[in-house]
Motif scaffolding. Structure first.
Motif, PDB file in Angstrom:
ATOM      1  N   ILE A  39       0.776  -1.278  -0.067  1.00 39.53           N
ATOM      2  CA  ILE A  39       0.047  -0.098   0.083  1.00 39.53           C
ATOM      3  C   ILE A  39       0.975   1.323   0.029  1.00 39.53           C
ATOM      4  O   ILE A  39       0.613   2.138  -0.563  1.00 39.53           O
ATOM      5  N   ALA A  40       1.789   1.418   0.905  1.00 37.31           N
ATOM      6  CA  ALA A  40       2.732   2.432   1.021  1.00 37.31           C
ATOM      7  C   ALA A  40       3.445   2.634  -0.375  1.00 37.31           C
ATOM      8  O   ALA A  40       3.682   3.835  -0.926  1.00 37.31           O
ATOM      9  N   VAL A  41       4.009   1.771  -1.194  1.00 29.42           N
ATOM     10  CA  VAL A  41       4.514   1.610  -2.394  1.00 29.42           C
ATOM     11  C   VAL A  41       3.473   2.174  -3.477  1.00 29.42           C
ATOM     12  O   VAL A  41       4.015   2.934  -4.247  1.00 29.42           O
ATOM     13  N   ALA A  42       2.417   1.570  -3.433  1.00 27.96           N
ATOM     14  CA  ALA A  42       1.348   2.273  -4.400  1.00 27.96           C
ATOM     15  C   ALA A  42       1.019   3.657  -4.203  1.00 27.96           C
ATOM     16  O   ALA A  42       0.918   4.353  -5.069  1.00 27.96           O
ATOM     17  N   ALA A  43       0.997   4.028  -2.745  1.00 25.47           N
ATOM     18  CA  ALA A  43       0.833   5.599  -2.423  1.00 25.47           C
ATOM     19  C   ALA A  43       1.752   6.353  -2.988  1.00 25.47           C
ATOM     20  O   ALA A  43       1.630   7.550  -3.447  1.00 25.47           O
ATOM     21  N   GLY A  44       3.038   5.899  -3.250  1.00 18.59           N
ATOM     22  CA  GLY A  44       4.183   6.560  -4.001  1.00 18.59           C
ATOM     23  C   GLY A  44       4.792   7.894  -3.334  1.00 18.59           C
ATOM     24  O   GLY A  44       4.470   7.971  -2.137  1.00 18.59           O
ATOM     25  N   ALA A  45       5.454   8.497  -3.874  1.00 17.78           N
ATOM     26  CA  ALA A  45       6.162   9.778  -3.491  1.00 17.78           C
ATOM     27  C   ALA A  45       5.233  10.908  -2.924  1.00 17.78           C
ATOM     28  O   ALA A  45       5.603  11.781  -2.379  1.00 17.78           O
ATOM     29  N   GLN A  46       3.979  10.948  -3.517  1.00 17.68           N
ATOM     30  CA  GLN A  46       2.982  11.760  -2.926  1.00 17.68           C
ATOM     31  C   GLN A  46       2.718  12.003  -1.879  1.00 17.68           C
ATOM     32  O   GLN A  46       2.023  12.963  -1.253  1.00 17.68           O
ATOM     33  N   TRP A  47       2.836  10.769  -1.052  1.00 14.99           N
ATOM     34  CA  TRP A  47       2.145  10.622   0.265  1.00 14.99           C
ATOM     35  C   TRP A  47       3.618  10.291   1.061  1.00 14.99           C
ATOM     36  O   TRP A  47       4.249   9.595   0.979  1.00 14.99           O
ATOM     37  N   GLN A  48       3.340  10.718   2.615  1.00 11.72           N
ATOM     38  CA  GLN A  48       4.167  10.478   3.537  1.00 11.72           C
ATOM     39  C   GLN A  48       3.572   9.332   4.252  1.00 11.72           C
ATOM     40  O   GLN A  48       2.793   9.507   5.195  1.00 11.72           O
ATOM     41  N   CYS A  49       3.955   8.140   4.074  1.00 11.35           N
ATOM     42  CA  CYS A  49       3.264   7.026   4.805  1.00 11.35           C
ATOM     43  C   CYS A  49       4.025   6.304   6.096  1.00 11.35           C
ATOM     44  O   CYS A  49       5.317   6.804   6.289  1.00 11.35           O
ATOM     45  N   THR A  50       3.159   6.222   7.106  1.00  5.87           N
ATOM     46  CA  THR A  50       3.750   5.708   8.351  1.00  5.87           C
ATOM     47  C   THR A  50       2.955   4.497   8.776  1.00  5.87           C
ATOM     48  O   THR A  50       1.762   4.347   8.136  1.00  5.87           O
ATOM     49  N   THR A  51       3.570   3.638   9.222  1.00  8.71           N
ATOM     50  CA  THR A  51       2.823   2.312   9.636  1.00  8.71           C
ATOM     51  C   THR A  51       3.043   1.922  11.058  1.00  8.71           C
ATOM     52  O   THR A  51       4.291   2.149  11.463  1.00  8.71           O
ATOM     53  N   ASP A  52       2.021   1.537  11.637  1.00 10.92           N
ATOM     54  CA  ASP A  52       2.140   1.009  12.951  1.00 10.92           C
ATOM     55  C   ASP A  52       1.637  -0.380  12.851  1.00 10.92           C
ATOM     56  O   ASP A  52       0.765  -0.714  12.083  1.00 10.92           O
ATOM     57  N   MET A  53       2.331  -1.378  13.691  1.00 12.10           N
ATOM     58  CA  MET A  53       1.833  -2.860  13.618  1.00 12.10           C
ATOM     59  C   MET A  53       1.863  -3.318  14.981  1.00 12.10           C
ATOM     60  O   MET A  53       2.842  -3.316  15.475  1.00 12.10           O
ATOM     61  N   TRP A  54       0.633  -3.815  15.526  1.00  9.06           N
ATOM     62  CA  TRP A  54       0.459  -4.601  16.612  1.00  9.06           C
ATOM     63  C   TRP A  54       0.068  -5.937  16.573  1.00  9.06           C
ATOM     64  O   TRP A  54      -0.972  -6.270  15.778  1.00  9.06           O
ATOM     65  N   THR A  55       0.417  -6.596  17.799  1.00 11.91           N
ATOM     66  CA  THR A  55      -0.252  -7.938  17.876  1.00 11.91           C
ATOM     67  C   THR A  55      -1.603  -7.850  18.649  1.00 11.91           C
ATOM     68  O   THR A  55      -1.695  -7.017  19.643  1.00 11.91           O
ATOM     69  N   LEU A  56      -2.439  -8.772  18.399  1.00 10.90           N
ATOM     70  CA  LEU A  56      -3.578  -8.751  19.201  1.00 10.90           C
ATOM     71  C   LEU A  56      -3.598  -8.834  20.512  1.00 10.90           C
ATOM     72  O   LEU A  56      -4.201  -8.349  21.538  1.00 10.90           O
ATOM     73  N   ASN A  57      -2.385  -9.719  20.830  1.00 11.73           N
ATOM     74  CA  ASN A  57      -2.039 -10.137  22.375  1.00 11.73           C
ATOM     75  C   ASN A  57      -1.773  -8.234  23.346  1.00 11.73           C
ATOM     76  O   ASN A  57      -1.913  -8.585  24.473  1.00 11.73           O
ATOM     77  N   SER A  58      -1.420  -7.381  22.482  1.00  9.80           N
ATOM     78  CA  SER A  58      -0.989  -6.187  23.083  1.00  9.80           C
ATOM     79  C   SER A  58      -1.894  -5.102  23.180  1.00  9.80           C
ATOM     80  O   SER A  58      -1.844  -4.327  23.724  1.00  9.80           O
ATOM     81  N   VAL A  59      -3.286  -5.322  22.688  1.00 11.28           N
ATOM     82  CA  VAL A  59      -4.418  -4.388  22.662  1.00 11.28           C
ATOM     83  C   VAL A  59      -5.349  -4.630  23.953  1.00 11.28           C
ATOM     84  O   VAL A  59      -6.349  -4.422  23.555  1.00 11.28           O
ATOM     85  N   GLY A  60      -4.639  -5.050  25.005  1.00  9.98           N
ATOM     86  CA  GLY A  60      -5.626  -5.107  26.222  1.00  9.98           C
ATOM     87  C   GLY A  60      -6.451  -3.696  26.404  1.00  9.98           C
ATOM     88  O   GLY A  60      -6.026  -2.836  26.146  1.00  9.98           O
ATOM     89  N   PRO A  61      -7.664  -4.122  27.168  1.00  7.49           N
ATOM     90  CA  PRO A  61      -8.384  -3.009  27.375  1.00  7.49           C
ATOM     91  C   PRO A  61      -7.940  -1.818  28.298  1.00  7.49           C
ATOM     92  O   PRO A  61      -8.584  -1.011  28.351  1.00  7.49           O
ATOM     93  N   ILE A  62      -6.882  -2.211  29.182  1.00  8.02           N
ATOM     94  CA  ILE A  62      -6.536  -1.507  30.305  1.00  8.02           C
ATOM     95  C   ILE A  62      -5.080  -1.099  30.044  1.00  8.02           C
ATOM     96  O   ILE A  62      -4.371  -1.619  29.692  1.00  8.02           O
ATOM     97  N   GLY A  63      -4.935   0.204  30.449  1.00  7.67           N
ATOM     98  CA  GLY A  63      -3.710   0.704  30.585  1.00  7.67           C
ATOM     99  C   GLY A  63      -3.292   1.779  29.487  1.00  7.67           C
ATOM    100  O   GLY A  63      -3.948   1.877  28.600  1.00  7.67           O
ATOM    101  N   VAL A  64      -2.093   2.422  29.691  1.00  8.70           N
ATOM    102  CA  VAL A  64      -1.553   3.366  28.865  1.00  8.70           C
ATOM    103  C   VAL A  64      -1.260   2.905  27.675  1.00  8.70           C
ATOM    104  O   VAL A  64      -1.786   3.540  26.450  1.00  8.70           O
ATOM    105  N   ILE A  65      -0.390   1.673  27.600  1.00  4.87           N
ATOM    106  CA  ILE A  65      -0.543   1.157  26.028  1.00  4.87           C
ATOM    107  C   ILE A  65      -1.693   0.919  25.214  1.00  4.87           C
ATOM    108  O   ILE A  65      -1.704   1.288  24.220  1.00  4.87           O
ATOM    109  N   GLY A  66      -2.607   0.315  26.148  1.00  5.91           N
ATOM    110  CA  GLY A  66      -3.709   0.025  25.200  1.00  5.91           C
ATOM    111  C   GLY A  66      -4.530   1.253  24.821  1.00  5.91           C
ATOM    112  O   GLY A  66      -5.065   1.017  23.726  1.00  5.91           O
ATOM    113  N   GLU A  67      -4.632   2.521  25.414  1.00 10.15           N
ATOM    114  CA  GLU A  67      -5.064   3.447  24.995  1.00 10.15           C
ATOM    115  C   GLU A  67      -4.359   4.129  23.996  1.00 10.15           C
ATOM    116  O   GLU A  67      -5.014   4.748  22.988  1.00 10.15           O
TER     117      GLU A  67
END
Length: 160
Positions: A39-67
């Motif tokens: 997707i980032a390659v398809a967006a090309g140089a016209q866009w400034q792409c950033t990517t974030d990637m997280w595992t489902l295990n890290s998205v707990g409902p409580i805490g600063v990291i989850g928020e």
């Protein structure tokens, strides 16, 4: 006449394209990372792409990291969900979608929701549990949606 002035070209500002990937297992994470890269390659140089990637295990409902993870996902332009086992109901995914509804629903441009479903080993129908969750979330947040049922080399036949 003052000749000490240096004229600079105005800096071109590229719009941001934020891609957020949530993956349920390692193999799905690999597929998600590859698709986010495409997707980032398809967006090309016209866009400034950033990517974030997280595992489902890290998205707990409580805490600063989850928020923090919920905020990043909520502010993303492309939300990519990857799971090798989309048939099996997972309360963590349902809870995570519920926590994101207000983030996504209040954006001017809700964005794109992409699902990478399956592991290429067995048949998977469009009505799988996770596919239904994706459709429900997209409807509640006004997001555009697309998904691919994985077979063979994931991402190779996914069209942007």
């Amino acid at each position: 006449m003052n000749t000490n002035l240096l004229m600079e070209r105005p800096a071109t500002v590229r719009p941001k394209l934020r891609i957020f990937t949530l993956y349920a297992d390692f193999a799905a994470g690999v597929r998600g990372k590859r698709l986010a890269g495409r997707i980032a390659v398809a967006a090309g140089a016209q866009w400034q792409c950033t990517t974030d990637m997280w595992t489902l295990n890290s998205v707990g409902p409580i805490g600063v990291i989850g928020e923090m993870i919920a905020r990043e996902a909520g502010e993303s332009d492309v939300l990519l969900i990857a799971s090798s086992s989309p048939r099996r109901p997972d309360p963590a995914i349902t809870g995570w979608f519920d926590s994101l509804v207000n983030w996504k629903a209040n954006r001017n441009v809700p964005g794109l929701l992409v699902g990478l479903l399956g592991d290429g080993e067995g048949e998977l129908e469009d009505g799988s549990w996770l596919a239904r969750q994706l459709v429900d979330f997209a409807q509640r947040t006004r997001m555009d949606i697309g998904w691919q049922i994985v077979g063979g080399d994931a991402g190779e036949d996914f069209r942007l």
